[in-house]
Enzyme design. Structure first.
Site, mmCIF file in Angstrom:
data_model
loop_
_atom_site.group_PDB
_atom_site.id
_atom_site.type_symbol
_atom_site.label_atom_id
_atom_site.label_comp_id
_atom_site.label_asym_id
_atom_site.label_seq_id
_atom_site.Cartn_x
_atom_site.Cartn_y
_atom_site.Cartn_z
ATOM 1 N N ASP A 17 0.841 -1.189 0.000
ATOM 2 C CA ASP A 17 0.000 0.000 0.000
ATOM 3 C C ASP A 17 0.880 1.244 0.000
ATOM 4 O O ASP A 17 1.818 1.359 0.790
ATOM 5 C CB ASP A 17 -0.903 0.013 1.234
ATOM 6 C CG ASP A 17 -1.718 1.293 1.347
ATOM 7 O OD1 ASP A 17 -2.649 1.457 0.540
ATOM 8 O OD2 ASP A 17 -1.425 2.112 2.232
ATOM 9 N N ASP A 116 -3.459 2.571 -5.653
ATOM 10 C CA ASP A 116 -2.355 2.675 -4.682
ATOM 11 C C ASP A 116 -2.125 1.395 -3.887
ATOM 12 O O ASP A 116 -1.398 1.409 -2.892
ATOM 13 C CB ASP A 116 -2.616 3.829 -3.715
ATOM 14 C CG ASP A 116 -3.867 3.626 -2.882
ATOM 15 O OD1 ASP A 116 -4.675 2.741 -3.225
ATOM 16 O OD2 ASP A 116 -4.053 4.356 -1.890
ATOM 17 N N GLU A 117 -2.700 0.295 -4.316
ATOM 18 C CA GLU A 117 -2.560 -0.950 -3.547
ATOM 19 C C GLU A 117 -2.474 -2.145 -4.490
ATOM 20 O O GLU A 117 -3.266 -2.268 -5.431
ATOM 21 C CB GLU A 117 -3.753 -1.108 -2.601
ATOM 22 C CG GLU A 117 -3.546 -2.139 -1.510
ATOM 23 C CD GLU A 117 -4.625 -2.032 -0.435
ATOM 24 O OE1 GLU A 117 -5.177 -3.087 -0.063
ATOM 25 O OE2 GLU A 117 -4.916 -0.907 0.022
#
Length: 423
Positions: A17, A116-117
């Site tokens: 993350d 974002d992960e």
């Protein structure tokens, strides 16, 4: 009791993350330290009611400004930087991060869960790169070196435990890396309460579980399986085994499958009180949904239409569908069905704030059945593809309907956005 030794899903999964991704990217772009600066990314800095899309860790800690807060809640402090989103930058960096991950594992072992992960299965590359913890550290350091961005990594034997480890331990751990095994389930997973903190359990499911006397993951794990299945069906089975930390899904099973529907949902920038204005937005959205179908060379039989109302309205949100004999991807055909559903379910005077349209029951658009009563329908179909070619070549705003230039239109404004935000 669960015998974990019988499981075939004891793998090495990383859940990576990017910490406060939007805020961190904007901070680095401005030459600031993403971990120590006070920075908020806001949907539109000119609107006091605009939503905070991301806040830097320091801003969260000192002022308790989090994602979802409003611009007017941010203190008037000269140290705080308030910026518009840079979606093109965020997407570019996200793409580069995936390329970085690909240097460690093949693409088939990468699942981009969000911008974002990401999940990485490093089981097959441990001999090459070292232990999962070593690989996590190397990736984390390379992200910091190349992009100046902070990251956290959760490690587990499956995607579920890797994600839970990330959310519940790694984000708080010194160094931002933590690892869970099946042996940690009872001591770390079962203590989770309220249940909504468990990945995959929303507020509605939590409420139903609470009504059954279940308030922690440990209580869920020790609840009779047959009663959970009776209450929730297949989902009850999944809830039970997730409470034991068992997730049999694989990263490659999450890769995109064939499209089964095309849809668009839009929260309007203001309340729409006039029916004629609502129809403008519906027409624009039908145009967009129809284009998506044509781009995929598909046509649809089922049209779904829904409205969400303002908190100041007495109207009750609704979602209705209609199935046609002849599949279509013609904008005006879809629009006509939506108007029929609008007429049957909308009360004049209700204040609309959200519109959603989707088409499903898809078929290949490689043949056309002639209709004696609508002999020019094939021409409308061809016109749609011609208009699409122009827009694909010159941009989505190159050719618009006249209604898009009225005060009710939204397409012209949205054509300047990326991912619903400023580019």
């Amino acid at each position: 009791m669960i015998d974990y030794s019988q499981l075939t899903t004891n793998r090495s999964i990383l859940c990576i993350d990017m910490k406060s991704f939007y805020a961190s990217c904007s901070a680095v772009k401005m030459g600031l330290d993403p971990m120590t600066c006070y920075l908020a990314v806001v949907g539109d800095i000119t609107r006091q009611g605009s939503v905070v899309l991301a806040a830097s860790p320091a801003l969260k800690q000192k002022y308790n400004i989090k994602t979802g807060a409003r611009l007017f809640e941010i203190p008037n402090d000269p140290r705080i930087h308030i910026v518009n989103p840079s979606m093109n930058l965020y997407i570019k960096i996200s793409t580069e991060l995936t390329k970085l991950f690909n240097r460690y594992v093949p693409f088939s072992d990468i699942l981009t869960y969000s911008i974002d992960e990401s999940f990485l299965d490093v089981t097959g590359v441990k001999r090459l790169w070292g232990s999962p913890e070593t690989i996590a550290f190397k990736i984390q350091q390379e992200i910091k070196s190349l992009f100046g961005l902070p990251s956290t990594v959760g490690i587990g034997p499956n995607m579920l435990l890797a994600k839970l480890c990330l959310d519940l331990e790694a984000k708080k751990a010194r160094g931002g890396i933590a690892s869970w095994t099946y042996e940690d389930v009872k001591t770390k997973l079962w203590n989770i309460s309220p249940l909504s903190e468990m990945w995959g359990i929303g507020s509605r499911v939590e409420k139903k579980l609470n009504e059954m006397g279940i308030h922690s993951v440990g209580e869920l794990a020790n609840y009779p399986l047959h009663l959970l299945e009776k209450k929730f069906g297949v989902m009850g089975n999944q809830l039970y085994y997730h409470a034991w930390g068992i997730d049999l899904s694989k990263i490659d099973s999450h890769l995109p499958q064939q499209q089964v529907s095309f849809g668009k949902s839009q929260i309007l920038l203001r309340d729409y009180k006039k029916e004629d204005e609502i129809k403008v937005v519906i027409l624009e959205m039908c145009e967009e949904v129809a284009k998506r179908a044509r781009d995929a060379k598909k046509a649809a039989r089922t049209i779904s239409f829904g409205l969400g109302f303002s908190k100041y309205s007495l109207g009750k949100d609704f979602q209705r569908s209609k199935t046609m004999e002849q599949p279509t991807n013609i904008t005006m055909d879809i629009y006509k069905v939506c108007l029929d559903l609008l007429k049957a379910n909308y009360n004049r005077g209700d204040i609309v704030r959200q519109v959603s349209i989707s088409i499903s029951n898809l078929v290949d658009d490689n043949e056309w059945q002639l209709d004696l009563f609508h002999q020019d329908s094939w021409k409308k179909r061809e016109i749609g593809y011609v208009v699409d070619e122009i827009r694909n070549k010159y941009g989505p705003a190159a050719l618009l309907r006249a209604v898009s230039y009225t005060s009710a239109g939204t397409t012209l404004h949205r054509s300047k956005l990326v991912g619903g935000h400023k580019s």
